[in-house]
Design a protein around this motif. Structure first.
Motif, PDB file in Angstrom:
ATOM      1  N   LYS A   2       0.848  -1.187   0.000  1.00 13.86           N
ATOM      2  CA  LYS A   2       0.000   0.000   0.000  1.00 13.86           C
ATOM      3  C   LYS A   2       0.887   1.242   0.000  1.00 13.86           C
ATOM      4  CE  LYS A   2      -3.723  -2.280   2.533  1.00 13.86           C
ATOM      5  NZ  LYS A   2      -4.547  -2.272   3.761  1.00 13.86           N
ATOM      6  N   TYR A   3       0.576   2.193  -0.878  1.00 11.05           N
ATOM      7  CA  TYR A   3       1.412   3.383  -0.957  1.00 11.05           C
ATOM      8  C   TYR A   3       0.595   4.591  -1.414  1.00 11.05           C
ATOM      9  CZ  TYR A   3       1.438   2.557  -6.010  1.00 11.05           C
ATOM     10  OH  TYR A   3       1.059   2.364  -7.311  1.00 11.05           O
ATOM     11  N   LYS A   4       1.169   5.758  -1.186  1.00  7.23           N
ATOM     12  CA  LYS A   4       0.598   7.031  -1.650  1.00  7.23           C
ATOM     13  C   LYS A   4       1.723   7.897  -2.166  1.00  7.23           C
ATOM     14  CE  LYS A   4      -3.680   7.888   0.911  1.00  7.23           C
ATOM     15  NZ  LYS A   4      -4.364   8.813   1.853  1.00  7.23           N
ATOM     16  N   ILE A   5       1.436   8.666  -3.225  1.00  8.03           N
ATOM     17  CA  ILE A   5       2.429   9.569  -3.805  1.00  8.03           C
ATOM     18  C   ILE A   5       1.790  10.921  -4.067  1.00  8.03           C
ATOM     19  CG2 ILE A   5       3.956  10.001  -5.774  1.00  8.03           C
ATOM     20  CD1 ILE A   5       4.130   7.019  -6.225  1.00  8.03           C
ATOM     21  N   LEU A   6       2.534  11.975  -3.740  1.00 10.79           N
ATOM     22  CA  LEU A   6       2.123  13.342  -4.089  1.00 10.79           C
ATOM     23  C   LEU A   6       3.268  14.003  -4.843  1.00 10.79           C
ATOM     24  CD1 LEU A   6       0.462  14.633  -0.773  1.00 10.79           C
ATOM     25  CD2 LEU A   6      -0.700  13.822  -2.842  1.00 10.79           C
ATOM     26  N   GLU A   7       2.952  14.633  -5.974  1.00  9.43           N
ATOM     27  CA  GLU A   7       3.954  15.363  -6.738  1.00  9.43           C
ATOM     28  C   GLU A   7       3.780  16.864  -6.526  1.00  9.43           C
ATOM     29  OE1 GLU A   7       4.304  14.369 -10.820  1.00  9.43           O
ATOM     30  OE2 GLU A   7       4.176  12.212 -10.488  1.00  9.43           O
ATOM     31  N   LYS A   8       4.879  17.526  -6.203  1.00  8.20           N
ATOM     32  CA  LYS A   8       4.936  18.967  -5.961  1.00  8.20           C
ATOM     33  C   LYS A   8       3.788  19.462  -5.065  1.00  8.20           C
ATOM     34  CE  LYS A   8       7.423  19.964 -10.224  1.00  8.20           C
ATOM     35  NZ  LYS A   8       7.483  20.728 -11.485  1.00  8.20           N
ATOM     36  N   PRO A   9       3.629  18.836  -3.901  1.00  7.66           N
ATOM     37  CA  PRO A   9       2.536  19.244  -3.015  1.00  7.66           C
ATOM     38  C   PRO A   9       2.887  20.518  -2.241  1.00  7.66           C
ATOM     39  CG  PRO A   9       3.834  17.566  -1.955  1.00  7.66           C
ATOM     40  CD  PRO A   9       4.433  17.759  -3.314  1.00  7.66           C
ATOM     41  N   GLU A  10       1.866  21.218  -1.798  1.00  5.80           N
ATOM     42  CA  GLU A  10       2.074  22.290  -0.832  1.00  5.80           C
ATOM     43  C   GLU A  10       2.501  21.642   0.484  1.00  5.80           C
ATOM     44  OE1 GLU A  10       1.876  25.515  -1.422  1.00  5.80           O
ATOM     45  OE2 GLU A  10       1.346  25.162  -3.525  1.00  5.80           O
ATOM     46  N   CYS A  11       3.202  22.416   1.320  1.00  8.09           N
ATOM     47  CA  CYS A  11       3.727  21.852   2.563  1.00  8.09           C
ATOM     48  C   CYS A  11       2.623  21.319   3.471  1.00  8.09           C
ATOM     49  CB  CYS A  11       4.575  22.896   3.281  1.00  8.09           C
ATOM     50  SG  CYS A  11       6.226  23.075   2.554  1.00  8.09           S
ATOM     51  N   GLU A  12       1.451  21.949   3.419  1.00  8.28           N
ATOM     52  CA  GLU A  12       0.350  21.487   4.270  1.00  8.28           C
ATOM     53  C   GLU A  12      -0.097  20.082   3.872  1.00  8.28           C
ATOM     54  OE1 GLU A  12      -4.074  22.911   5.795  1.00  8.28           O
ATOM     55  OE2 GLU A  12      -2.799  24.297   4.666  1.00  8.28           O
ATOM     56  N   LYS A  13      -0.178  19.823   2.559  1.00  8.70           N
ATOM     57  CA  LYS A  13      -0.540  18.485   2.084  1.00  8.70           C
ATOM     58  C   LYS A  13       0.560  17.469   2.417  1.00  8.70           C
ATOM     59  CE  LYS A  13      -4.532  19.219   0.071  1.00  8.70           C
ATOM     60  NZ  LYS A  13      -5.775  18.532   0.547  1.00  8.70           N
TER      61      LYS A  13
END
Length: 260
Positions: A2-13
């Motif tokens: 199980k995994y999650k990825i965020l690209e270029k997120p804001e720091c809050e995210k």
């Protein structure tokens, strides 16, 4: 997995993802521009740069630059990670209790962040190291020379630990220094110090194993030796014995009728 990825997120995210990952005891990877400060047994500071941040469920916290194998900053397992927001920056902290150490990372411009619940239950098997050579020599001492009798391993002297201590067929003491790779000058110098330690000491071990102190022989045992090391060993009266470390892993061994 199980995994999650965020690209270029804001720091809050990014903060929300790190908090979720810490709760789930997941492995976290960030690629971001960050600044690092360390306070503990010493002090260090690393100014802004793009780096890889790796946080493991066992508490390990590592920061890698784009060079070298080792992390530029790190905290060992059982450290405690926390995160929080400071203005528009993501703050990561790794606390170690004993000794007290704090690694602080200020993060900006995150390229990507991800976490994964990794399942890996295997232990690393190794072969071809000094320990394997030592095991092999203790079982088959004749590979050093006929009549060699090993007596003990990891014998403590003033300048370290002798890998194998034994005697030859004439009762002379033999000090073996093992190297799994090509031996250099430092190995010769190390063995020379062990020889001096034994020569300068009225050693209780010699009495216990009833070895007469006729002669103390130093043997450097390795697959090969550098030319300058061989020249120095000959000057110091140190012998060289070529032995290849075993390369067989336990999983490669097959049970045959020979075992019964």
């Amino acid at each position: 997995m199980k995994y999650k990825i965020l690209e270029k997120p804001e720091c809050e995210k990014a903060y929300e993802l790190v908090e979720e990952a810490l709760r789930k005891r997941a492995t976290i990877i960030l690629f971001a521009c960050c600044r690092v400060e360390y306070e503990g047994r010493a002090l260090s500071q690393l100014n802004w740069g793009e780096r890889i941040i790796l946080i493991k469920p066992d508490g390990s916290f590592l920061i890698h630059q784009d060079k070298k194998v080792e992390p530029v900053n790190w905290q060992p397992p059982k450290s405690r990670t926390r995160c929080y927001l400071k203005g528009d920056r993501l703050m990561l902290e790794s606390h170690r209790r004993t000794p007290k150490e704090l690694l602080s990372v200020e993060v900006r411009h995150i390229q990507f962040i991800n976490y994964a619940n990794v399942e890996d239950y295997e232990e690393l098997e190794q072969a071809g190291y000094e320990k394997d050579m030592s095991d092999m020599i203790m079982k088959r001492p004749h590979i050093i020379e006929e009549g060699f009798t090993p007596k003990t391993r990891e014998y403590a002297v003033e300048h370290g630990f002798i890998d194998i201590l034994g005697k030859d067929s004439d009762g002379n003491l033999m000090i073996l220094e093992l190297k799994a790779r090509k031996a250099g000058v430092n190995a010769v110098k190390q063995l020379k110090r062990y020889l001096q330690d034994m020569e300068n000491t009225d050693n209780a071990y010699l009495k216990e194993c009833k070895v007469q102190k006729k002669k103390i022989r130093g043997l450097l045992v390795a697959p090969s030796i550098m030319d300058d090391a061989l020249e120095l060993s000959e000057e110091e009266g140190i012998e060289f014995v070529s032995v290849e470390p075993p390369r067989e892993l336990k999983r490669d061994k097959k049970i045959t009728l020979d075992a019964f």
